[in-house]
Scaffold this active site. Sequence first.
Site, short mmCIF file in Angstrom:
data_model
loop_
_atom_site.label_atom_id
_atom_site.label_comp_id
_atom_site.label_asym_id
_atom_site.label_seq_id
_atom_site.Cartn_x
_atom_site.Cartn_y
_atom_site.Cartn_z
CB CYS A 25 -0.99 0.01 1.16
SG CYS A 25 -0.28 0.18 2.80
CB CYS A 54 -3.16 1.44 -1.62
SG CYS A 54 -3.05 3.18 -2.00
CB CYS A 85 2.99 -1.86 -7.37
SG CYS A 85 3.76 -3.32 -6.63
#
Length: 261
Positions: free
Chosen positions: A127, A201, A208
């Site tokens: 997250c 998230c 990411c």
Amino acid sequence: MASSSRSVPAFVRLAGHPLRWQLLAELASSDLRVRELVARVGEPQNLVSYHLRLLRDEGLVTAGRSSFDGRDTYYHLDLDRCADGLTGAGAALHPALHPALRTTRSGSAGDPLPPGPDDRPAVLFVCTGNSARSPIAEALLRAHAAEAVTVISAGSAPRPQLHPDAVRVLRDDYGIDVADARPRHLDTLTGRRFDFVITLCDKAREVCPEFGAASRRMHWSVADPSGGGPTVFSRTAADIDTRVRHLLPVLTTTSPKEAVS
């Protein structure tokens, strides 16, 4: 000709449609946006939206605004509701089928998974701040899976420390002590191999990095509980715990190399 007054269970009627079954199957592993579902099932957006609405009306699918882009909506499959639907359909067919499809419910972790081999699955939860959602997921999976998996969490912009309500909810509701844990940055994991990379998230999903071509990417669209108080944290942890429990059989029965999404 013999006839029956029993109607077809709602779950069977809904899930029996080929496109709705495709949508359920896609959402079973990851929360997705409409345009992603359209691309995966190869059908027009208006048709996908229509069938999503039917699934939502029955409570099998829920929707929530993206915290990254408010114009987007993430759809989430309620696997416990599906389990109830399957159980009800079985019981409607024959009473002996009633208990056969029951799943472990929240509040009971069930038996831990058996210890895994040295190549046990490696799971990364991500997250933004690594202070609430991802460390909660890390702690809960570690508690459920025992030594069967390797699990860690990190953030794209980690905060200085875990949120105190995250520490509290894990301690009070699940008996897990993470008081000494500290957030970590995704950059510290560069070069590591992970079989499953799970973002919790919406913002973190967009930034990411990749962790190997064979890693399976999954997304859980969980709203940030920070600022919501203890009750919100308890609800968030319960949601994550449900998702973690549903993840367990995936970790033990799915080969990440065969299931890259």
